[in-house]
Motif scaffolding. Structure first.
Motif, PDB file in Angstrom:
ATOM      1  N   GLU A 240       2.660   3.357  -3.492  1.00 57.29           N
ATOM      2  CA  GLU A 240       2.777   2.083  -3.001  1.00 57.29           C
ATOM      3  C   GLU A 240       1.437   1.457  -3.058  1.00 57.29           C
ATOM      4  O   GLU A 240       1.513   0.229  -3.183  1.00 57.29           O
ATOM      5  CB  GLU A 240       3.327   2.252  -1.710  1.00 57.29           C
ATOM      6  N   GLN A 241       0.245   1.985  -2.693  1.00 59.06           N
ATOM      7  CA  GLN A 241      -1.129   1.628  -2.694  1.00 59.06           C
ATOM      8  C   GLN A 241      -1.180   1.179  -4.311  1.00 59.06           C
ATOM      9  O   GLN A 241      -2.087   0.121  -4.462  1.00 59.06           O
ATOM     10  CB  GLN A 241      -1.841   2.472  -2.256  1.00 59.06           C
ATOM     11  N   LYS A 244       0.522  -2.140  -5.026  1.00 59.70           N
ATOM     12  CA  LYS A 244      -0.177  -3.208  -4.267  1.00 59.70           C
ATOM     13  C   LYS A 244      -1.501  -3.626  -4.974  1.00 59.70           C
ATOM     14  O   LYS A 244      -1.662  -4.642  -5.331  1.00 59.70           O
ATOM     15  CB  LYS A 244      -0.379  -2.910  -2.951  1.00 59.70           C
TER      16      LYS A 244
END
Length: 465
Positions: A240-241, A244
């Motif tokens: 997820e990071q 992003k």
């Protein structure tokens, strides 16, 4: 039980009849004999023999009674005691000729049923234990006294615990992260279900888990404790990071050249084109930013191709020494720009790989070494053979990499020194492409680094047959 009673009564009557017959012999036969014999000694001798014979006969009848009726009862009693102790394999002796046969048969049926029930229960317990131990989530149960009553391997491995050290201990004494201990405390005290995502530090790595806790309610609405289930979501958080960061970095990388092109174009339109020197300068800047956009798009497309499922390289026997020399020629101008040297120690090694992709790997590693090194430094390239693998080392004298950043080094757009790489025109995709290409060759890449002294990128590739 009626046949048993009839047989017992018949046996007793037989024994009683034997006694009566003995008395009849004494009264009817022996007493008249005394009168004829006229001798007391002979009379008492005959009487003694008669009584001994009667006693022996009665003893035989009594033994028969015990054998037929009392011994089976004792056997049944012993079998029942074994069943009470949990030995469900015990069996009573069955004989259709004795009166206790129905009782023995009933006891044996009960024993077989208990044995089957126990076997089913043990099998279900084994299945449940296997399920708990092999499930892909951590499980821990806390009883109503706050003591650990159950935990599986996943939970123990997650926190480096041992089953013998935690079973029976109070949950507050466990060496677990404070955030997780606080979650257990909350569920235990409130007796209500809860779900949270927790993060904690494990060595130099950050870990993330999703935990769910709920009270355990038994029969009659009795509260028995709580159960906690945890899932490792570290990789999901990392991805997820990365997503992003990818969106943010792509936006930044695209915005910077687009803003420059737009600004200089507007300036030229407003009249700056009339000055030839200004026009040429602005056009050179626009061309540079356009090339930068083109490079970014090409590397994004290249990364997309190598990340696709099923991507393969055209592996052929390839001279790795020639590949490294060719890659050095391709980036020679960059070494001259920073007045840097490249020292090579190359053995004759042939690998199984795609020559074009191997050149791409080496060029990216060399460019990365140049980018993160100061002027007049040296880059060293070594090629050797170790077992069934070719070993390529690219060593620089650059800024180095912190240990906490090595795990993210091959992520898309990740930069150790963002300012330096952007000023040099880097996109942050080179090492990510290198990693995928090395893995496509069934090899691996490792990094060793000392901050402030430099880094060593090591590639292991399979040798050609």
């Amino acid at each position: 039980m009626m046949p048993f009673r009839r047989r017992l009564l018949g046996t007793l009557l037989l024994w009683l009849g034997t006694l009566l017959v003995s008395l009849y012999i004494v009264v009817v036969q022996i007493l008249p004999l005394q009168q004829e014999m006229g001798s007391d000694a002979e009379f008492w001798l005959i009487l003694a023999l008669v009584f001994i014979a009667a006693f022996v006969f009665a003893a035989v009848i009594g033994y028969r009674i015990i054998k037929i009726h009392i011994a089976p009862i004792e056997n049944i009693t012993e079998t029942a005691m074994e069943l009470v102790k949990g030995n469900y394999r015990a069996r009573a002796y069955e004989d259709s000729d004795i009166g206790s046969a129905p009782l023995s048969s009933t006891i044996n049926v009960l024993a077989r049923n208990l044995q089957e029930i126990t076997a089913v229960r043990e099998m279900e317990q084994e299945r449940l234990k296997t399920l708990i131990e092999t499930m892909g989530s951590g499980l821990v149960m806390v009883d109503r006294q706050g003591k650990i009553s159950l935990s599986n391997k996943y939970f123990q491995n997650e926190f480096g615990l041992n089953a013998d050290d935690i079973i029976g201990k109070f949950y507050g004494e466990l060496p677990i992260p404070e955030t997780f201990a606080g979650f257990i405390e909350k569920v235990f005290m409130t007796e209500t279900p809860a779900r949270e995502q927790l993060e904690y530090q494990s060595g130099i790595n950050n870990r993330a888990i999703e935990v769910y806790g709920a009270p355990v309610i038994g029969s009659h609405e009795q509260w028995l404790g709580i159960v906690i289930v945890l899932h490792d979501i570290t990789e999901l958080k990392r991805l997820e990071q990365i997503r992003k960061d990818f969106v943010a970095n792509v936006s930044h990388e695209l915005r910077t050249p687009v803003t420059s092109i737009k600004g200089f174009s507007e300036t030229l339109i407003d009249g700056a084109y009339k000055e030839e020197a200004t026009l040429l300068s602005f056009l050179e800047i626009i061309q540079t930013e356009t090339n930068r956009l083109e490079t970014l798009i090409e590397e994004l497309l290249e990364l997309s191709r190598v990340e696709q499922s099923g991507f393969e390289v055209d592996a052929q026997p390839t001279d790795m020494k020639a590949v490294i020399e060719y890659a050095f020629e391709m980036v020679h101008s960059r070494f001259e720009e920073k007045n840097m040297k490249c020292e090579t120690f190359l053995d004759e090694v042939y690998v199984s790989g795609d020559a074009n992709r191997l050149v791409q790997i080496m060029m990216n590693l060399l460019v990365n070494a140049i980018t993160y090194s100061a002027a007049e430094k040296t880059v060293t390239v070594r090629l050797s053979q170790k077992g069934s693998q070719a070993v390529v080392e690219v060593e620089d004298e650059g800024i180095g990499i912190e240990a906490s950043e090595i795990s993210r080094l091959f992520e898309r757009f990740y930069r150790v020194d963002k300012a330096r790489s952007r000023n040099s025109g880097g996109t942050g995709l080179g090492l990510s492409i290198v990693k995928h290409l090395v893995e496509a060759h069934h090899g691996k890449i490792e990094v060793r680094s000392i901050p402030g002294r430099g880094s060593v990128f090591t590639i292991y590739l399979p040798l050609a047959d």
